[in-house]
Design a protein around this motif. Sequence first.
Motif, PDB file in Angstrom:
ATOM      1  N   LEU A  27       0.823  -1.210   0.000  1.00  0.00           N
ATOM      2  CA  LEU A  27       0.000   0.000   0.000  1.00  0.00           C
ATOM      3  C   LEU A  27       0.859   1.264   0.000  1.00  0.00           C
ATOM      4  CD1 LEU A  27      -2.755  -1.163   2.498  1.00  0.00           C
ATOM      5  CD2 LEU A  27      -3.066  -0.693   0.051  1.00  0.00           C
ATOM      6  N   ALA A  28       1.942   1.254   0.756  1.00  0.00           N
ATOM      7  CA  ALA A  28       2.823   2.424   0.803  1.00  0.00           C
ATOM      8  C   ALA A  28       3.429   2.699  -0.565  1.00  0.00           C
ATOM      9  CB  ALA A  28       3.920   2.214   1.849  1.00  0.00           C
ATOM     10  N   ARG A  29       3.788   1.644  -1.275  1.00  0.00           N
ATOM     11  CA  ARG A  29       4.335   1.841  -2.621  1.00  0.00           C
ATOM     12  C   ARG A  29       3.256   2.296  -3.598  1.00  0.00           C
ATOM     13  NH1 ARG A  29       7.386  -2.264  -0.562  1.00  0.00           N
ATOM     14  NH2 ARG A  29       6.008  -3.911  -1.264  1.00  0.00           N
ATOM     15  N   MET A  30       2.042   1.871  -3.370  1.00  0.00           N
ATOM     16  CA  MET A  30       0.955   2.262  -4.274  1.00  0.00           C
ATOM     17  C   MET A  30       0.536   3.717  -4.067  1.00  0.00           C
ATOM     18  SD  MET A  30       0.221  -0.131  -6.394  1.00  0.00           S
ATOM     19  CE  MET A  30      -1.362   0.406  -7.018  1.00  0.00           C
ATOM     20  N   VAL A  31       0.412   4.149  -2.815  1.00  0.00           N
ATOM     21  CA  VAL A  31      -0.104   5.500  -2.557  1.00  0.00           C
ATOM     22  C   VAL A  31       0.983   6.494  -2.165  1.00  0.00           C
ATOM     23  CG1 VAL A  31      -2.394   4.647  -1.952  1.00  0.00           C
ATOM     24  CG2 VAL A  31      -0.725   5.041  -0.141  1.00  0.00           C
ATOM     25  N   ARG A  32       2.144   5.980  -1.804  1.00  0.00           N
ATOM     26  CA  ARG A  32       3.307   6.793  -1.447  1.00  0.00           C
ATOM     27  C   ARG A  32       3.002   7.846  -0.381  1.00  0.00           C
ATOM     28  NH1 ARG A  32       6.595  10.789  -4.180  1.00  0.00           N
ATOM     29  NH2 ARG A  32       8.543  10.682  -3.099  1.00  0.00           N
ATOM     30  N   ASN A  33       2.313   7.377   0.629  1.00  0.00           N
ATOM     31  CA  ASN A  33       1.964   8.237   1.748  1.00  0.00           C
ATOM     32  C   ASN A  33       1.800   7.306   2.945  1.00  0.00           C
ATOM     33  OD1 ASN A  33       0.293   9.488   3.733  1.00  0.00           O
ATOM     34  ND2 ASN A  33      -0.393  10.989   2.224  1.00  0.00           N
ATOM     35  N   GLY A  34       2.730   7.389   3.883  1.00  0.00           N
ATOM     36  CA  GLY A  34       2.742   6.462   5.010  1.00  0.00           C
ATOM     37  C   GLY A  34       1.469   6.475   5.832  1.00  0.00           C
ATOM     38  N   ALA A  35       0.969   7.663   6.128  1.00  0.00           N
ATOM     39  CA  ALA A  35      -0.249   7.757   6.940  1.00  0.00           C
ATOM     40  C   ALA A  35      -1.447   7.180   6.183  1.00  0.00           C
ATOM     41  CB  ALA A  35      -0.511   9.208   7.328  1.00  0.00           C
ATOM     42  N   LEU A  36      -1.535   7.483   4.903  1.00  0.00           N
ATOM     43  CA  LEU A  36      -2.631   6.944   4.103  1.00  0.00           C
ATOM     44  C   LEU A  36      -2.502   5.428   3.982  1.00  0.00           C
ATOM     45  CD1 LEU A  36      -5.136   7.273   2.368  1.00  0.00           C
ATOM     46  CD2 LEU A  36      -3.640   7.851   0.434  1.00  0.00           C
ATOM     47  N   ALA A  37      -1.286   4.937   3.811  1.00  0.00           N
ATOM     48  CA  ALA A  37      -1.073   3.488   3.725  1.00  0.00           C
ATOM     49  C   ALA A  37      -1.519   2.804   5.015  1.00  0.00           C
ATOM     50  CB  ALA A  37       0.393   3.177   3.431  1.00  0.00           C
ATOM     51  N   GLU A  38      -1.230   3.425   6.145  1.00  0.00           N
ATOM     52  CA  GLU A  38      -1.665   2.865   7.436  1.00  0.00           C
ATOM     53  C   GLU A  38      -3.190   2.834   7.517  1.00  0.00           C
ATOM     54  OE1 GLU A  38      -1.502   1.083  11.063  1.00  0.00           O
ATOM     55  OE2 GLU A  38       0.267   1.533   9.850  1.00  0.00           O
ATOM     56  N   ASP A  39      -3.826   3.911   7.088  1.00  0.00           N
ATOM     57  CA  ASP A  39      -5.294   3.944   7.075  1.00  0.00           C
ATOM     58  C   ASP A  39      -5.853   2.862   6.151  1.00  0.00           C
ATOM     59  OD1 ASP A  39      -5.259   6.088   8.811  1.00  0.00           O
ATOM     60  OD2 ASP A  39      -5.693   7.589   7.255  1.00  0.00           O
ATOM     61  N   LEU A  40      -5.234   2.715   4.993  1.00  0.00           N
ATOM     62  CA  LEU A  40      -5.700   1.708   4.038  1.00  0.00           C
ATOM     63  C   LEU A  40      -5.452   0.294   4.547  1.00  0.00           C
ATOM     64  CD1 LEU A  40      -4.620   3.378   0.688  1.00  0.00           C
ATOM     65  CD2 LEU A  40      -6.930   3.205   1.645  1.00  0.00           C
ATOM     66  N   LEU A  41      -4.371   0.112   5.297  1.00  0.00           N
ATOM     67  CA  LEU A  41      -4.116  -1.195   5.914  1.00  0.00           C
ATOM     68  C   LEU A  41      -5.262  -1.549   6.862  1.00  0.00           C
ATOM     69  CD1 LEU A  41      -2.161  -3.597   6.512  1.00  0.00           C
ATOM     70  CD2 LEU A  41      -1.271  -2.180   8.379  1.00  0.00           C
ATOM     71  N   GLN A  42      -5.641  -0.577   7.679  1.00  0.00           N
ATOM     72  CA  GLN A  42      -6.752  -0.811   8.607  1.00  0.00           C
ATOM     73  C   GLN A  42      -8.050  -1.081   7.842  1.00  0.00           C
ATOM     74  OE1 GLN A  42      -6.061  -1.182  11.820  1.00  0.00           O
ATOM     75  NE2 GLN A  42      -3.947  -0.661  11.329  1.00  0.00           N
ATOM     76  N   ALA A  43      -8.284  -0.312   6.798  1.00  0.00           N
ATOM     77  CA  ALA A  43      -9.494  -0.510   5.991  1.00  0.00           C
ATOM     78  C   ALA A  43      -9.484  -1.880   5.320  1.00  0.00           C
ATOM     79  CB  ALA A  43      -9.614   0.593   4.944  1.00  0.00           C
ATOM     80  N   THR A  44      -8.308  -2.307   4.875  1.00  0.00           N
ATOM     81  CA  THR A  44      -8.186  -3.617   4.233  1.00  0.00           C
ATOM     82  C   THR A  44      -8.569  -4.724   5.205  1.00  0.00           C
ATOM     83  OG1 THR A  44      -6.477  -2.849   2.710  1.00  0.00           O
ATOM     84  CG2 THR A  44      -6.559  -5.225   3.151  1.00  0.00           C
ATOM     85  N   PHE A  45      -8.014  -4.672   6.399  1.00  0.00           N
ATOM     86  CA  PHE A  45      -8.315  -5.735   7.355  1.00  0.00           C
ATOM     87  C   PHE A  45      -9.731  -5.613   7.919  1.00  0.00           C
ATOM     88  CE2 PHE A  45      -3.865  -6.664   6.941  1.00  0.00           C
ATOM     89  CZ  PHE A  45      -3.851  -8.045   7.042  1.00  0.00           C
ATOM     90  N   LEU A  46     -10.271  -4.421   7.939  1.00  0.00           N
ATOM     91  CA  LEU A  46     -11.680  -4.276   8.302  1.00  0.00           C
ATOM     92  C   LEU A  46     -12.551  -4.945   7.238  1.00  0.00           C
ATOM     93  CD1 LEU A  46     -13.751  -3.133  10.259  1.00  0.00           C
ATOM     94  CD2 LEU A  46     -13.652  -0.981   9.000  1.00  0.00           C
ATOM     95  N   SER A  47     -12.165  -4.792   5.984  1.00  0.00           N
ATOM     96  CA  SER A  47     -12.886  -5.472   4.903  1.00  0.00           C
ATOM     97  C   SER A  47     -12.754  -6.984   5.015  1.00  0.00           C
ATOM     98  CB  SER A  47     -12.366  -5.017   3.537  1.00  0.00           C
ATOM     99  OG  SER A  47     -12.721  -3.684   3.296  1.00  0.00           O
ATOM    100  N   VAL A  48     -11.595  -7.451   5.451  1.00  0.00           N
ATOM    101  CA  VAL A  48     -11.414  -8.891   5.662  1.00  0.00           C
ATOM    102  C   VAL A  48     -12.410  -9.376   6.715  1.00  0.00           C
ATOM    103  CG1 VAL A  48      -9.831 -10.642   6.592  1.00  0.00           C
ATOM    104  CG2 VAL A  48      -9.012  -8.984   4.906  1.00  0.00           C
ATOM    105  N   ILE A  49     -12.540  -8.608   7.790  1.00  0.00           N
ATOM    106  CA  ILE A  49     -13.488  -8.988   8.845  1.00  0.00           C
ATOM    107  C   ILE A  49     -14.909  -9.021   8.289  1.00  0.00           C
ATOM    108  CG2 ILE A  49     -14.551  -8.216  11.005  1.00  0.00           C
ATOM    109  CD1 ILE A  49     -11.744  -7.090  11.767  1.00  0.00           C
ATOM    110  N   ARG A  50     -15.267  -7.977   7.578  1.00  0.00           N
ATOM    111  CA  ARG A  50     -16.627  -7.885   7.041  1.00  0.00           C
ATOM    112  C   ARG A  50     -16.908  -8.936   5.974  1.00  0.00           C
ATOM    113  NH1 ARG A  50     -16.543  -1.370   6.476  1.00  0.00           N
ATOM    114  NH2 ARG A  50     -17.073  -0.901   8.636  1.00  0.00           N
TER     115      ARG A  50
END
Length: 174
Positions: A27-50
């Motif tokens: 994600l960090a390589r895709m969006v090149r923004n550490g904070a956004l990558a962290e947010d997307l990581l959380q969103a990704t795993f939230l989607s896994v849960i859902r």
Amino acid sequence: MERFRDGAQDAFEDLFARHAPRVQGFLARMVRNGALAEDLLQATFLSVIRSRGRYEPGTRFIPWLMTIAANAARDALRHQRHVDAYASREDTATPASAAPDDSDPSLRRHLLDALQQLHPDHREAVVLSKVEGWSFEEIGALRGISPGAARLRAHRGYEKLRELLGELELEVAR
């Protein structure tokens, strides 16, 4: 994943611990923004849960997980383009995206800047093939395209990178 799908709560912690670093790097390589990558990581795993109830037993987990992450990154980049376009209309004196810093001697910095200028499909294919080590068959399966189409996306990304980095060499030589 099957254990988590079947209700074992500790299985999610294991999945997260095992796969989060790889997903965050992608994600960090895709969006090149550490904070956004962290947010997307959380969103990704939230989607896994859902989505755990829709996970098919026997399906390879990594491609399924990376599809969720890639879609989250694409959505974020699409949203950012809209925000940038709106901001550029509001302030025409400031470009929507900053040009690479010519005074930065780091090749890594220039490469990351060039990667950001690629079309998202091409950037994804380049990152997955060259950084993550995926085959074109795996990339094709992830995106629902043929291996040849995945190879073509990566090739177009490589060509654009050569062009962008070649321009950089000319600018540095001046």
